[in-house]
Write a protein that holds these residues in place. Structure first.
Motif, PDB file in Angstrom:
ATOM      1  N   HIS A  87      25.544  72.596  29.906  1.00  0.00           N
ATOM      2  CA  HIS A  87      24.172  72.379  29.449  1.00  0.00           C
ATOM      3  C   HIS A  87      23.409  71.436  30.369  1.00  0.00           C
ATOM      4  CE1 HIS A  87      24.550  74.710  25.814  1.00  0.00           C
ATOM      5  NE2 HIS A  87      25.723  74.154  25.601  1.00  0.00           N
ATOM      6  N   GLY A  88      23.935  71.231  31.591  1.00  0.00           N
ATOM      7  CA  GLY A  88      23.216  70.465  32.594  1.00  0.00           C
ATOM      8  C   GLY A  88      23.391  68.963  32.536  1.00  0.00           C
ATOM      9  N   GLY A  89      24.382  68.484  31.805  1.00  0.00           N
ATOM     10  CA  GLY A  89      24.612  67.044  31.738  1.00  0.00           C
ATOM     11  C   GLY A  89      25.040  66.490  33.085  1.00  0.00           C
ATOM     12  N   THR A  90      24.516  65.326  33.419  1.00  0.00           N
ATOM     13  CA  THR A  90      24.934  64.687  34.674  1.00  0.00           C
ATOM     14  C   THR A  90      26.311  64.063  34.466  1.00  0.00           C
ATOM     15  OG1 THR A  90      24.008  62.521  34.119  1.00  0.00           O
ATOM     16  CG2 THR A  90      22.530  64.105  35.213  1.00  0.00           C
ATOM     17  N   PRO A  91      27.049  63.863  35.542  1.00  0.00           N
ATOM     18  CA  PRO A  91      28.355  63.214  35.399  1.00  0.00           C
ATOM     19  C   PRO A  91      28.256  61.859  34.686  1.00  0.00           C
ATOM     20  CG  PRO A  91      28.204  64.224  37.550  1.00  0.00           C
ATOM     21  CD  PRO A  91      26.836  64.340  36.921  1.00  0.00           C
ATOM     22  N   ARG A  92      27.220  61.073  34.995  1.00  0.00           N
ATOM     23  CA  ARG A  92      27.053  59.759  34.354  1.00  0.00           C
ATOM     24  C   ARG A  92      26.804  59.920  32.850  1.00  0.00           C
ATOM     25  NH1 ARG A  92      29.187  55.553  35.099  1.00  0.00           N
ATOM     26  NH2 ARG A  92      29.576  55.745  32.919  1.00  0.00           N
ATOM     27  N   ASP A  93      25.924  60.871  32.457  1.00  0.00           N
ATOM     28  CA  ASP A  93      25.668  61.103  31.035  1.00  0.00           C
ATOM     29  C   ASP A  93      26.912  61.587  30.310  1.00  0.00           C
ATOM     30  OD1 ASP A  93      23.047  60.284  31.035  1.00  0.00           O
ATOM     31  OD2 ASP A  93      22.206  62.312  31.109  1.00  0.00           O
ATOM     32  N   ILE A  94      27.649  62.483  30.954  1.00  0.00           N
ATOM     33  CA  ILE A  94      28.872  63.002  30.342  1.00  0.00           C
ATOM     34  C   ILE A  94      29.875  61.865  30.163  1.00  0.00           C
ATOM     35  CG2 ILE A  94      30.827  64.574  30.638  1.00  0.00           C
ATOM     36  CD1 ILE A  94      28.871  66.427  32.204  1.00  0.00           C
ATOM     37  N   ALA A  95      30.004  61.018  31.186  1.00  0.00           N
ATOM     38  CA  ALA A  95      30.926  59.874  31.103  1.00  0.00           C
ATOM     39  C   ALA A  95      30.510  58.943  29.967  1.00  0.00           C
ATOM     40  CB  ALA A  95      30.951  59.125  32.430  1.00  0.00           C
ATOM     41  N   ASP A  96      29.218  58.653  29.870  1.00  0.00           N
ATOM     42  CA  ASP A  96      28.741  57.771  28.794  1.00  0.00           C
ATOM     43  C   ASP A  96      28.985  58.395  27.420  1.00  0.00           C
ATOM     44  OD1 ASP A  96      27.913  55.889  30.643  1.00  0.00           O
ATOM     45  OD2 ASP A  96      25.785  56.450  30.537  1.00  0.00           O
ATOM     46  N   ALA A  97      28.716  59.681  27.306  1.00  0.00           N
ATOM     47  CA  ALA A  97      28.864  60.360  26.015  1.00  0.00           C
ATOM     48  C   ALA A  97      30.319  60.453  25.568  1.00  0.00           C
ATOM     49  CB  ALA A  97      28.249  61.760  26.082  1.00  0.00           C
ATOM     50  N   THR A  98      31.227  60.629  26.519  1.00  0.00           N
ATOM     51  CA  THR A  98      32.644  60.810  26.179  1.00  0.00           C
ATOM     52  C   THR A  98      33.457  59.528  26.303  1.00  0.00           C
ATOM     53  OG1 THR A  98      33.121  61.508  28.445  1.00  0.00           O
ATOM     54  CG2 THR A  98      32.675  63.257  26.823  1.00  0.00           C
ATOM     55  N   ARG A  99      32.816  58.474  26.797  1.00  0.00           N
ATOM     56  CA  ARG A  99      33.453  57.171  26.977  1.00  0.00           C
ATOM     57  C   ARG A  99      34.648  57.214  27.937  1.00  0.00           C
ATOM     58  NH1 ARG A  99      34.321  55.294  21.030  1.00  0.00           N
ATOM     59  NH2 ARG A  99      33.917  57.439  20.528  1.00  0.00           N
ATOM     60  N   VAL A 100      34.478  57.961  29.027  1.00  0.00           N
ATOM     61  CA  VAL A 100      35.465  57.972  30.109  1.00  0.00           C
ATOM     62  C   VAL A 100      34.721  57.681  31.408  1.00  0.00           C
ATOM     63  CG1 VAL A 100      37.018  59.587  28.923  1.00  0.00           C
ATOM     64  CG2 VAL A 100      35.317  60.475  30.527  1.00  0.00           C
ATOM     65  N   THR A 101      35.462  57.498  32.479  1.00  0.00           N
ATOM     66  CA  THR A 101      34.836  57.203  33.772  1.00  0.00           C
ATOM     67  C   THR A 101      34.257  58.472  34.396  1.00  0.00           C
ATOM     68  OG1 THR A 101      36.849  57.605  35.034  1.00  0.00           O
ATOM     69  CG2 THR A 101      36.508  55.343  34.197  1.00  0.00           C
ATOM     70  N   THR A 102      33.326  58.281  35.316  1.00  0.00           N
ATOM     71  CA  THR A 102      32.768  59.436  36.024  1.00  0.00           C
ATOM     72  C   THR A 102      33.854  60.119  36.860  1.00  0.00           C
ATOM     73  OG1 THR A 102      31.987  57.975  37.792  1.00  0.00           O
ATOM     74  CG2 THR A 102      30.379  58.605  36.100  1.00  0.00           C
ATOM     75  N   THR A 103      34.819  59.357  37.337  1.00  0.00           N
ATOM     76  CA  THR A 103      35.939  59.936  38.084  1.00  0.00           C
ATOM     77  C   THR A 103      36.729  60.884  37.188  1.00  0.00           C
ATOM     78  OG1 THR A 103      36.085  57.971  39.474  1.00  0.00           O
ATOM     79  CG2 THR A 103      38.034  59.398  39.393  1.00  0.00           C
ATOM     80  N   ARG A 104      36.952  60.459  35.963  1.00  0.00           N
ATOM     81  CA  ARG A 104      37.678  61.314  35.005  1.00  0.00           C
ATOM     82  C   ARG A 104      36.878  62.570  34.693  1.00  0.00           C
ATOM     83  NH1 ARG A 104      41.050  60.496  30.371  1.00  0.00           N
ATOM     84  NH2 ARG A 104      42.121  62.479  30.203  1.00  0.00           N
ATOM     85  N   VAL A 105      35.563  62.430  34.550  1.00  0.00           N
ATOM     86  CA  VAL A 105      34.695  63.592  34.315  1.00  0.00           C
ATOM     87  C   VAL A 105      34.819  64.571  35.477  1.00  0.00           C
ATOM     88  CG1 VAL A 105      32.284  64.356  34.159  1.00  0.00           C
ATOM     89  CG2 VAL A 105      33.062  62.420  32.794  1.00  0.00           C
ATOM     90  N   ALA A 106      34.742  64.060  36.711  1.00  0.00           N
ATOM     91  CA  ALA A 106      34.853  64.929  37.887  1.00  0.00           C
ATOM     92  C   ALA A 106      36.202  65.645  37.912  1.00  0.00           C
ATOM     93  CB  ALA A 106      34.652  64.113  39.160  1.00  0.00           C
ATOM     94  N   THR A 107      37.262  64.932  37.580  1.00  0.00           N
ATOM     95  CA  THR A 107      38.591  65.537  37.555  1.00  0.00           C
ATOM     96  C   THR A 107      38.666  66.646  36.513  1.00  0.00           C
ATOM     97  OG1 THR A 107      39.618  63.485  38.290  1.00  0.00           O
ATOM     98  CG2 THR A 107      41.056  65.075  37.187  1.00  0.00           C
ATOM     99  N   LEU A 108      38.154  66.382  35.324  1.00  0.00           N
ATOM    100  CA  LEU A 108      38.189  67.390  34.260  1.00  0.00           C
ATOM    101  C   LEU A 108      37.332  68.600  34.624  1.00  0.00           C
ATOM    102  CD1 LEU A 108      38.064  65.009  31.182  1.00  0.00           C
ATOM    103  CD2 LEU A 108      39.949  66.523  31.816  1.00  0.00           C
ATOM    104  N   ARG A 109      36.186  68.358  35.245  1.00  0.00           N
ATOM    105  CA  ARG A 109      35.322  69.471  35.648  1.00  0.00           C
ATOM    106  C   ARG A 109      36.000  70.325  36.708  1.00  0.00           C
ATOM    107  NH1 ARG A 109      29.247  68.022  36.743  1.00  0.00           N
ATOM    108  NH2 ARG A 109      29.173  70.284  36.736  1.00  0.00           N
ATOM    109  N   SER A 110      36.664  69.694  37.663  1.00  0.00           N
ATOM    110  CA  SER A 110      37.322  70.480  38.718  1.00  0.00           C
ATOM    111  C   SER A 110      38.506  71.265  38.150  1.00  0.00           C
ATOM    112  CB  SER A 110      37.766  69.590  39.878  1.00  0.00           C
ATOM    113  OG  SER A 110      38.784  68.707  39.480  1.00  0.00           O
ATOM    114  N   ARG A 111      39.225  70.697  37.194  1.00  0.00           N
ATOM    115  CA  ARG A 111      40.331  71.443  36.552  1.00  0.00           C
ATOM    116  C   ARG A 111      39.783  72.636  35.788  1.00  0.00           C
ATOM    117  NH1 ARG A 111      43.737  66.538  33.897  1.00  0.00           N
ATOM    118  NH2 ARG A 111      44.496  65.649  35.837  1.00  0.00           N
TER     119      ARG A 111
END
Length: 123
Positions: A87-111
């Motif tokens: 839905h177009g969420g930025t990595p920073r917004d996704i990290a804030d919403a899920t309470r994880v780091t942006t690095t973790r968001v990037a890892t989950l997105r790539s998986r």
């Protein structure tokens, strides 16, 4: 001495000691800590001429419940990251919403992209 592959042992704590065994070699050990138990098993194996790495897997009903909860959390987190990203969420917004780091968001997105076959989805 012969070098064997790593041996995985299930460790239980029925009392104030951890216990585990390597039944195929007739070696059993115990220890107040997992580190002491691992050392005890390695020493026991060395006495019969087997050198190997020991991987201990602590088990109990409570630990199994914890592992199931961790797996459920990981699946839910992966789903949430994928949905927010779709839905177009930025990595920073996704990290804030899920309470994880942006690095973790990037890892989950790539998986997630790897599981779906990568590439863009023709937006």
């Amino acid at each position: 001495m012969k070098k064997a592959k790593s041996i995985e042992c299930r460790a239980t704590r029925p009392s104030d000691m951890w216990v585990a065994g390597v039944p195929q070699h007739g070696v059993y050990g115990h220890g107040r800590t997992l580190r002491v138990l691992r050392s005890n098993l390695i020493q026991g194996l060395a006495l019969i001429g087997v050198t190997t790495e020991i991987t201990l897997v602590p088990v109990s009903p409570e630990l199994e419940r914890l592992r199931r909860a961790e797996a459920a959390y990981e699946a839910a987190l992966s789903d949430a990251v994928a949905a927010l990203a779709a839905h177009g969420g930025t990595p920073r917004d996704i990290a804030d919403a899920t309470r994880v780091t942006t690095t973790r968001v990037a890892t989950l997105r790539s998986r997630g992209k790897a599981r779906r076959g990568g590439g863009s989805r023709g937006r």
